[in-house]
Design a protein around this motif. Sequence first.
Motif, PDB file in Angstrom:
ATOM      1  N   VAL A  70     -18.781   1.956   4.037  1.00 22.17           N
ATOM      2  CA  VAL A  70     -17.568   1.908   4.865  1.00 22.17           C
ATOM      3  C   VAL A  70     -17.170   0.464   5.144  1.00 22.17           C
ATOM      4  O   VAL A  70     -15.983   0.105   5.083  1.00 22.17           O
ATOM      5  CB  VAL A  70     -17.794   2.675   6.188  1.00 22.17           C
ATOM      6  N   GLU A  71     -18.164  -0.393   5.421  1.00 22.23           N
ATOM      7  CA  GLU A  71     -17.869  -1.794   5.718  1.00 22.23           C
ATOM      8  C   GLU A  71     -17.248  -2.497   4.515  1.00 22.23           C
ATOM      9  O   GLU A  71     -16.251  -3.224   4.641  1.00 22.23           O
ATOM     10  CB  GLU A  71     -19.152  -2.507   6.141  1.00 22.23           C
ATOM     11  N   LYS A  72     -17.831  -2.289   3.337  1.00 25.31           N
ATOM     12  CA  LYS A  72     -17.297  -2.923   2.128  1.00 25.31           C
ATOM     13  C   LYS A  72     -15.890  -2.399   1.801  1.00 25.31           C
ATOM     14  O   LYS A  72     -15.009  -3.161   1.388  1.00 25.31           O
ATOM     15  CB  LYS A  72     -18.240  -2.674   0.940  1.00 25.31           C
ATOM     16  N   THR A  73     -15.698  -1.102   1.978  1.00 25.61           N
ATOM     17  CA  THR A  73     -14.380  -0.513   1.692  1.00 25.61           C
ATOM     18  C   THR A  73     -13.326  -1.060   2.640  1.00 25.61           C
ATOM     19  O   THR A  73     -12.207  -1.407   2.223  1.00 25.61           O
ATOM     20  CB  THR A  73     -14.451   1.022   1.804  1.00 25.61           C
ATOM     21  N   ASP A  74     -13.669  -1.155   3.939  1.00 24.61           N
ATOM     22  CA  ASP A  74     -12.720  -1.695   4.920  1.00 24.61           C
ATOM     23  C   ASP A  74     -12.390  -3.149   4.621  1.00 24.61           C
ATOM     24  O   ASP A  74     -11.221  -3.571   4.739  1.00 24.61           O
ATOM     25  CB  ASP A  74     -13.285  -1.572   6.333  1.00 24.61           C
ATOM     26  N   ASN A  75     -13.398  -3.931   4.215  1.00 25.14           N
ATOM     27  CA  ASN A  75     -13.151  -5.341   3.888  1.00 25.14           C
ATOM     28  C   ASN A  75     -12.215  -5.474   2.685  1.00 25.14           C
ATOM     29  O   ASN A  75     -11.334  -6.340   2.651  1.00 25.14           O
ATOM     30  CB  ASN A  75     -14.471  -6.056   3.606  1.00 25.14           C
ATOM     31  N   ALA A  76     -12.416  -4.613   1.698  1.00 25.61           N
ATOM     32  CA  ALA A  76     -11.565  -4.674   0.509  1.00 25.61           C
ATOM     33  C   ALA A  76     -10.124  -4.281   0.828  1.00 25.61           C
ATOM     34  O   ALA A  76      -9.163  -4.895   0.348  1.00 25.61           O
ATOM     35  CB  ALA A  76     -12.139  -3.770  -0.581  1.00 25.61           C
ATOM     36  N   LEU A  77      -9.970  -3.235   1.651  1.00 25.04           N
ATOM     37  CA  LEU A  77      -8.623  -2.747   1.969  1.00 25.04           C
ATOM     38  C   LEU A  77      -7.930  -3.589   3.031  1.00 25.04           C
ATOM     39  O   LEU A  77      -6.724  -3.427   3.250  1.00 25.04           O
ATOM     40  CB  LEU A  77      -8.699  -1.289   2.433  1.00 25.04           C
ATOM     41  N   SER A  78      -8.672  -4.453   3.720  1.00 23.10           N
ATOM     42  CA  SER A  78      -8.057  -5.291   4.752  1.00 23.10           C
ATOM     43  C   SER A  78      -7.217  -6.411   4.162  1.00 23.10           C
ATOM     44  O   SER A  78      -6.413  -7.033   4.859  1.00 23.10           O
ATOM     45  CB  SER A  78      -9.138  -5.881   5.664  1.00 23.10           C
ATOM     46  N   LYS A  79      -7.416  -6.675   2.895  1.00 24.55           N
ATOM     47  CA  LYS A  79      -6.627  -7.713   2.228  1.00 24.55           C
ATOM     48  C   LYS A  79      -5.256  -7.144   1.855  1.00 24.55           C
ATOM     49  O   LYS A  79      -5.146  -6.239   1.029  1.00 24.55           O
ATOM     50  CB  LYS A  79      -7.356  -8.213   0.978  1.00 24.55           C
ATOM     51  N   LYS A  80      -4.226  -7.660   2.502  1.00 27.33           N
ATOM     52  CA  LYS A  80      -2.872  -7.156   2.309  1.00 27.33           C
ATOM     53  C   LYS A  80      -2.061  -8.127   1.465  1.00 27.33           C
ATOM     54  O   LYS A  80      -2.244  -9.353   1.535  1.00 27.33           O
ATOM     55  CB  LYS A  80      -2.170  -6.938   3.653  1.00 27.33           C
ATOM     56  N   THR A  81      -1.156  -7.580   0.699  1.00 33.84           N
ATOM     57  CA  THR A  81      -0.244  -8.383  -0.105  1.00 33.84           C
ATOM     58  C   THR A  81       1.113  -8.415   0.587  1.00 33.84           C
ATOM     59  O   THR A  81       1.718  -7.359   0.812  1.00 33.84           O
ATOM     60  CB  THR A  81      -0.078  -7.804  -1.517  1.00 33.84           C
ATOM     61  N   PRO A  82       1.604  -9.581   0.971  1.00 33.78           N
ATOM     62  CA  PRO A  82       2.919  -9.636   1.630  1.00 33.78           C
ATOM     63  C   PRO A  82       4.031  -9.196   0.685  1.00 33.78           C
ATOM     64  O   PRO A  82       4.015  -9.538  -0.505  1.00 33.78           O
ATOM     65  CB  PRO A  82       3.066 -11.121   2.013  1.00 33.78           C
ATOM     66  N   VAL A  83       4.955  -8.434   1.216  1.00 30.68           N
ATOM     67  CA  VAL A  83       6.064  -7.917   0.422  1.00 30.68           C
ATOM     68  C   VAL A  83       7.349  -8.590   0.870  1.00 30.68           C
ATOM     69  O   VAL A  83       7.683  -8.599   2.061  1.00 30.68           O
ATOM     70  CB  VAL A  83       6.199  -6.390   0.577  1.00 30.68           C
ATOM     71  N   GLU A  84       8.053  -9.168  -0.059  1.00 31.68           N
ATOM     72  CA  GLU A  84       9.326  -9.818   0.239  1.00 31.68           C
ATOM     73  C   GLU A  84      10.341  -9.366  -0.791  1.00 31.68           C
ATOM     74  O   GLU A  84      10.135  -9.532  -1.997  1.00 31.68           O
ATOM     75  CB  GLU A  84       9.183 -11.343   0.210  1.00 31.68           C
ATOM     76  N   VAL A  85      11.427  -8.772  -0.314  1.00 32.07           N
ATOM     77  CA  VAL A  85      12.476  -8.269  -1.203  1.00 32.07           C
ATOM     78  C   VAL A  85      13.624  -9.257  -1.200  1.00 32.07           C
ATOM     79  O   VAL A  85      14.147  -9.613  -0.144  1.00 32.07           O
ATOM     80  CB  VAL A  85      12.973  -6.882  -0.752  1.00 32.07           C
ATOM     81  N   LYS A  86      13.999  -9.710  -2.364  1.00 34.11           N
ATOM     82  CA  LYS A  86      15.089 -10.670  -2.485  1.00 34.11           C
ATOM     83  C   LYS A  86      16.204 -10.076  -3.334  1.00 34.11           C
ATOM     84  O   LYS A  86      15.966  -9.294  -4.241  1.00 34.11           O
ATOM     85  CB  LYS A  86      14.599 -11.972  -3.128  1.00 34.11           C
ATOM     86  N   SER A  87      17.433 -10.470  -3.011  1.00 34.54           N
ATOM     87  CA  SER A  87      18.589 -10.070  -3.822  1.00 34.54           C
ATOM     88  C   SER A  87      19.151 -11.315  -4.476  1.00 34.54           C
ATOM     89  O   SER A  87      19.226 -12.381  -3.853  1.00 34.54           O
ATOM     90  CB  SER A  87      19.660  -9.395  -2.949  1.00 34.54           C
TER      91      SER A  87
END
Length: 386
Positions: A159-176
Amino acid sequence: MQVFKVSMKILKRNYPSILIYVGIFLGLSLLFASQSNQQEDEYTSFDTVKTNVAIFQEEDTPLVRGFIENLKETSNIVEVEDQEDIISDALYFRMVTYVIRIPEGFTDRFMKGEEVKLIKQTIPDNITNTYTELSIDTYFNTARSYLSVQKDITQEVLVEKTDNALSKKTPVEVKSYGMPEGDSYSKFYFNYLSYSMVSILVLGTSIIMLVWKDLDLFRRTEVSPLTRRSINFQKYLALGVFTLFTWAVLSFAFFLINRSAVLDRKMILHLLNSLVFAFTAMGMSFLVGTFLKSRNSISAVSNVIALGPSFISGVFVPQEFLGENVLALAKVTPTYWYVTANNIISSLSGLSGDPLSTVYQYMIIVGAFGLFFFAAASFAARKQRL
């Protein structure tokens, strides 16, 4: 210029009601344009939406607790009584959109690498459940990846390893791309201007045409030394002045509200496109006024003529969201070509090349509609005199 003077006097007498309509339609255009501009800003942003989820667990293990804690980041956990009819009612009334049941023995089988599945109940074809489904699959697939590498791993460490892996978020930026900042307001305003323009011109033109249909006034005009050509010319001249005044007021309002607007080449194209549409709207109004026989029907006809093409041509609903059949029908109206030209102008990155020539072609099409309306109105008026 007797006919011209009388026509202007008619407009002057009715200017209070006309100004009321100008104010109403101008206010609606500004409101709709502002809202559409805000919606477009929302379309270019990304926010996760939490769905309501009910969870029933028949076992309490570190893996199950870790899964539920992770799911809380993307879902709202709603407590529902574990009864079939209550669960069905909760789904029906949208209290929850996703129900998860973790069966007994799930954790042991998962830790042994066996194929296990959660028991799920969802609202059919509910698009909001897609993100919840993705979160569930991502969690267990990540945990399964660690489990496949380290067979003797404990639940707590997994559970600890899975939470650490999923805690890394990719910022999303939508541009036109292709549309400068602030230019979307110009697009929406000038698109909605078509609705206001047609409504106001049909109202003012119909009032003038109905007065000239008065039997006594018609007879006095017929026995006057004025030729039919001169009478029609003076009527067109009066309507032209009214049209230019309406176009100038609506255009000036844009610069009054949007103080950051500048009169650059792109804005000149917007103004030119709206001026050509104003000419076509005048012809349309003249044609409508030729057939109207009662002042009571002016408002109803004005709304139908203005609203109908606006709904199917991309004024109220962007053309990207309209079906092919709807757009095919919209092409028989000048509003479609006017709106399409506006959209192209707003997305221009330069003022040369094929896109600019396409804009001019669409302006010519809109102007051709105007000539057709004037020709049809003259033909109808000649038939009525006969």
